[in-house]
Design a protein around this motif. Sequence first.
Motif, PDB file in Angstrom:
ATOM      1  N   GLN A  55       0.340  62.892  32.508  1.00  0.00           N
ATOM      2  CA  GLN A  55       0.448  61.581  31.874  1.00  0.00           C
ATOM      3  C   GLN A  55       1.841  61.391  31.273  1.00  0.00           C
ATOM      4  OE1 GLN A  55      -2.256  60.591  33.468  1.00  0.00           O
ATOM      5  NE2 GLN A  55      -2.990  59.389  31.735  1.00  0.00           N
ATOM      6  N   TYR A  56       2.462  60.293  31.639  1.00  0.00           N
ATOM      7  CA  TYR A  56       3.806  59.937  31.146  1.00  0.00           C
ATOM      8  C   TYR A  56       3.681  59.523  29.688  1.00  0.00           C
ATOM      9  CZ  TYR A  56       8.187  57.093  31.420  1.00  0.00           C
ATOM     10  OH  TYR A  56       9.434  56.545  31.266  1.00  0.00           O
ATOM     11  N   ALA A  57       4.382  60.204  28.800  1.00  0.00           N
ATOM     12  CA  ALA A  57       4.228  59.888  27.381  1.00  0.00           C
ATOM     13  C   ALA A  57       5.532  60.143  26.642  1.00  0.00           C
ATOM     14  CB  ALA A  57       3.120  60.739  26.773  1.00  0.00           C
ATOM     15  N   SER A  81       5.017  65.028  31.068  1.00  0.00           N
ATOM     16  CA  SER A  81       5.896  64.010  31.626  1.00  0.00           C
ATOM     17  C   SER A  81       6.523  63.246  30.470  1.00  0.00           C
ATOM     18  CB  SER A  81       5.082  63.072  32.519  1.00  0.00           C
ATOM     19  OG  SER A  81       5.883  62.036  32.996  1.00  0.00           O
ATOM     20  N   VAL A  82       7.835  63.361  30.344  1.00  0.00           N
ATOM     21  CA  VAL A  82       8.518  62.817  29.172  1.00  0.00           C
ATOM     22  C   VAL A  82       9.108  61.437  29.447  1.00  0.00           C
ATOM     23  CG1 VAL A  82      10.246  63.277  27.392  1.00  0.00           C
ATOM     24  CG2 VAL A  82       9.270  65.193  28.678  1.00  0.00           C
ATOM     25  N   ALA A  83       8.778  60.497  28.565  1.00  0.00           N
ATOM     26  CA  ALA A  83       9.423  59.173  28.571  1.00  0.00           C
ATOM     27  C   ALA A  83      10.511  59.180  27.501  1.00  0.00           C
ATOM     28  CB  ALA A  83       8.386  58.101  28.249  1.00  0.00           C
ATOM     29  N   PHE A  84      11.735  58.842  27.878  1.00  0.00           N
ATOM     30  CA  PHE A  84      12.843  58.803  26.920  1.00  0.00           C
ATOM     31  C   PHE A  84      13.132  57.363  26.510  1.00  0.00           C
ATOM     32  CE2 PHE A  84      13.525  62.658  29.421  1.00  0.00           C
ATOM     33  CZ  PHE A  84      13.691  63.600  28.407  1.00  0.00           C
ATOM     34  N   ASP A  85      13.689  57.203  25.318  1.00  0.00           N
ATOM     35  CA  ASP A  85      14.055  55.845  24.906  1.00  0.00           C
ATOM     36  C   ASP A  85      15.292  55.377  25.693  1.00  0.00           C
ATOM     37  OD1 ASP A  85      16.219  57.067  23.654  1.00  0.00           O
ATOM     38  OD2 ASP A  85      15.718  56.391  21.635  1.00  0.00           O
ATOM     39  N   LEU A  86      15.568  54.077  25.594  1.00  0.00           N
ATOM     40  CA  LEU A  86      16.657  53.521  26.411  1.00  0.00           C
ATOM     41  C   LEU A  86      18.019  54.119  26.081  1.00  0.00           C
ATOM     42  CD1 LEU A  86      16.085  49.713  27.037  1.00  0.00           C
ATOM     43  CD2 LEU A  86      16.393  51.530  28.726  1.00  0.00           C
ATOM     44  N   PRO A  87      18.356  54.295  24.780  1.00  0.00           N
ATOM     45  CA  PRO A  87      19.672  54.897  24.505  1.00  0.00           C
ATOM     46  C   PRO A  87      19.832  56.260  25.187  1.00  0.00           C
ATOM     47  CG  PRO A  87      18.792  53.890  22.512  1.00  0.00           C
ATOM     48  CD  PRO A  87      17.702  53.826  23.540  1.00  0.00           C
ATOM     49  N   THR A  88      18.805  57.105  25.149  1.00  0.00           N
ATOM     50  CA  THR A  88      18.911  58.413  25.805  1.00  0.00           C
ATOM     51  C   THR A  88      19.120  58.212  27.305  1.00  0.00           C
ATOM     52  OG1 THR A  88      17.393  59.275  24.132  1.00  0.00           O
ATOM     53  CG2 THR A  88      17.758  60.650  26.077  1.00  0.00           C
ATOM     54  N   GLN A  89      18.407  57.260  27.880  1.00  0.00           N
ATOM     55  CA  GLN A  89      18.537  57.015  29.321  1.00  0.00           C
ATOM     56  C   GLN A  89      19.907  56.450  29.695  1.00  0.00           C
ATOM     57  OE1 GLN A  89      15.170  55.347  31.507  1.00  0.00           O
ATOM     58  NE2 GLN A  89      14.007  55.268  29.619  1.00  0.00           N
ATOM     59  N   VAL A 106      10.932  52.725  23.692  1.00  0.00           N
ATOM     60  CA  VAL A 106      10.150  52.848  24.938  1.00  0.00           C
ATOM     61  C   VAL A 106       9.963  54.308  25.344  1.00  0.00           C
ATOM     62  CG1 VAL A 106      10.896  50.582  25.777  1.00  0.00           C
ATOM     63  CG2 VAL A 106      12.170  52.622  26.479  1.00  0.00           C
ATOM     64  N   GLY A 107      10.386  55.193  24.485  1.00  0.00           N
ATOM     65  CA  GLY A 107      10.245  56.617  24.769  1.00  0.00           C
ATOM     66  C   GLY A 107      10.815  57.391  23.602  1.00  0.00           C
ATOM     67  N   VAL A 108      10.920  58.684  23.776  1.00  0.00           N
ATOM     68  CA  VAL A 108      11.374  59.524  22.672  1.00  0.00           C
ATOM     69  C   VAL A 108      12.908  59.521  22.599  1.00  0.00           C
ATOM     70  CG1 VAL A 108      11.217  61.586  24.150  1.00  0.00           C
ATOM     71  CG2 VAL A 108      11.213  61.857  21.679  1.00  0.00           C
ATOM     72  N   ALA A 109      13.431  59.576  21.380  1.00  0.00           N
ATOM     73  CA  ALA A 109      14.886  59.636  21.175  1.00  0.00           C
ATOM     74  C   ALA A 109      15.326  61.096  21.183  1.00  0.00           C
ATOM     75  CB  ALA A 109      15.238  58.995  19.829  1.00  0.00           C
ATOM     76  N   ILE A 110      16.234  61.416  22.099  1.00  0.00           N
ATOM     77  CA  ILE A 110      16.783  62.776  22.156  1.00  0.00           C
ATOM     78  C   ILE A 110      18.307  62.663  22.121  1.00  0.00           C
ATOM     79  CG2 ILE A 110      17.047  64.878  23.568  1.00  0.00           C
ATOM     80  CD1 ILE A 110      14.174  64.587  22.638  1.00  0.00           C
TER      81      ILE A 110
END
Length: 531
Positions: A55-57, A81-89, A106-110
């Motif tokens: 599961q994408y999360a 399945s890792v969803a990253f936030d837009l700045p990380t992407q 929209v996802g995790v900040a890394i």
Amino acid sequence: MSERLSPSGIPIPGVVRPDDVHVDYTRDLADPGQFPFTRGVQPTMYRGRLWTMRQYAGFGTARSTNERFRLLLEAGQTGLSVAFDLPTQMGIDSDSPRASGEVGRVGVAIDTVDDMHVLLDGIPLDKVSSSMTINSTASTLLAMYIVVAEERGIARSALSGTVQNDILKEYIARGTYIYPPDPSLALTAEMFRFCAAEVPQWNPISISGYHIREAGATAVQEVAFTFADAIAYVQQAVDTGLAVDAFAPRLSFFFAAHSDLFEEVAKFRAARRLWARLMRERFGANDTSCKLRFHTQTGGVTLTAQQPLNNVVRVTVQALAATLGGTQSLHTNGYDEALALPTAEAATLALRTQQIVGYESGVAQTADPLAGSWYVEQLTDAVEARALELLERVDALGGAAAAIRAGFFQEEIGRSAYEYQLRVEAGETVVVGVNRFGDGQDPPIIPSPDFSALEVGQVAGLKQVKASRDNAAVQAALQAIFEIAPEYLPAHVGARAPLMPRIIDAVRLRASVGEIADTLEQVWGRYQPTM
Ligand SMILES: C[C@H](C(=O)O)C(=O)SCCNC(=O)CCNC(=O)[C@H](O)C(C)(C)COP(=O)(O)OP(=O)(O)OC[C@H]1O[C@@H](n2cnc3c(N)ncnc32)[C@H](O)[C@@H]1OP(=O)(O)O
């Protein structure tokens, strides 16, 4: 009676008879695990091992996403399945003004490997495989994953997982590109090389039709355009001197599953056969390299905000399509995703849906259970033939990169999306609860969470890392990347110095995603879309 068409426009007869199908078992089907792999890539398919429930999360901070991962693993999920936030992407640090309002959304900040440590806290990296949906910054995020493992005493060779790293479809349909196509493709080839040499169980790419489909493509276009991109990646890697069989067994794919059960099953079977034939005929690849291994996600665009519980049923049908089609890994969407980020309850129910399909429905009992259905075989042939025809049109334009520059994919997808919309508006395509069987109620409004406190915390954490690391060493590591980067431009002739080890060095010293992306951008520039 008027002619019936599948959602891809393939004519569907009222009855299909044996004489309508011309399948040669050895040439076109063969047993599961045998070329052309129409019936599946594993001889025993799900009897040997069920697909990965993945599961994408990801949302908010590394800590909150880590908690969701643990919840899902405890509930029986078998991969991450890792969803990253837009700045990380997009290669932007959380402390940049350009990230403001988007951190953790929209996802995790890394930002640095320290965040990655928190994200993966307590996850056994040598046992669970992880997928990371990351494209233009994939090299940095993979480097972070490797450094986390290293600092925990886990060898690279023990890691298994996937980075999406499919930059071509970002130009076509998804949008998180940074650099122009040439250096981006050169970096992809470098990741193929690096993973084959050092992280042999890692899939360095997940060539994605999913986003092409989400943008409005039909099933046939999804297959054709994904393979057009895939051929460009293979060609690029071969051109840099890699032997096809050294990297192709680790190419992986990502497709959507929509609700037309039969066309979708036919699509997956046709895709396996077409990919096997293309790899053998165009690249002389061996059988292992010809296996199409793919992840599937149920169709986000098929979910409706109206009567959201109906989505549970849609997701179930689509999960059946994916598994009857022989997927290796599956994400089932949460029923509330058309409204907001999925709640924990919806995420759990989505996983339970996979478990019911896997353990109760009987799909896992025998490989490729729909084989030999005259209808499914006919549709498999039709999807393959039409996808090949479309792929040949891309070839005629000069391949995927040229077709992107010419706007070909974007136009074709746009036309399909428009035609679909017209059919929905005319009521020819029924969407239950939307253009038929509505209940007159407005979709529920879910308040969006307040991300501002999260952003403040993330920025403070990053500032602390930047203040406490050895900044001279970080600058030297970034300089090393800067000096090699020109070798990834088209003007460079001859072998290139490996970039991945330099990115790993920088990540180990706590260089951030944004710093590494900016360093590359100084040399490679930024892509300006032509349309
Ligand atoms: C929408 C959203 C967005 O836009 O933001 C997104 O993009 S979300 C995008 C999310 N993307 C994803 O989640 C991508 C996920 N992708 C993947 O997990 C991979 O790329 C994958 C598709 C190749 C699946 O890999 P996996 O590890 O889960 O599964 P595999 O099928 O490879 O199985 C794991 C191991 O078990 C072995 N194995 C499997 N089945 C059998 C069997 N029946 N008998 C013997 N061995 C078997 C495989 O060969 C492999 O070993 P060995 O490796 O030794 O051969």
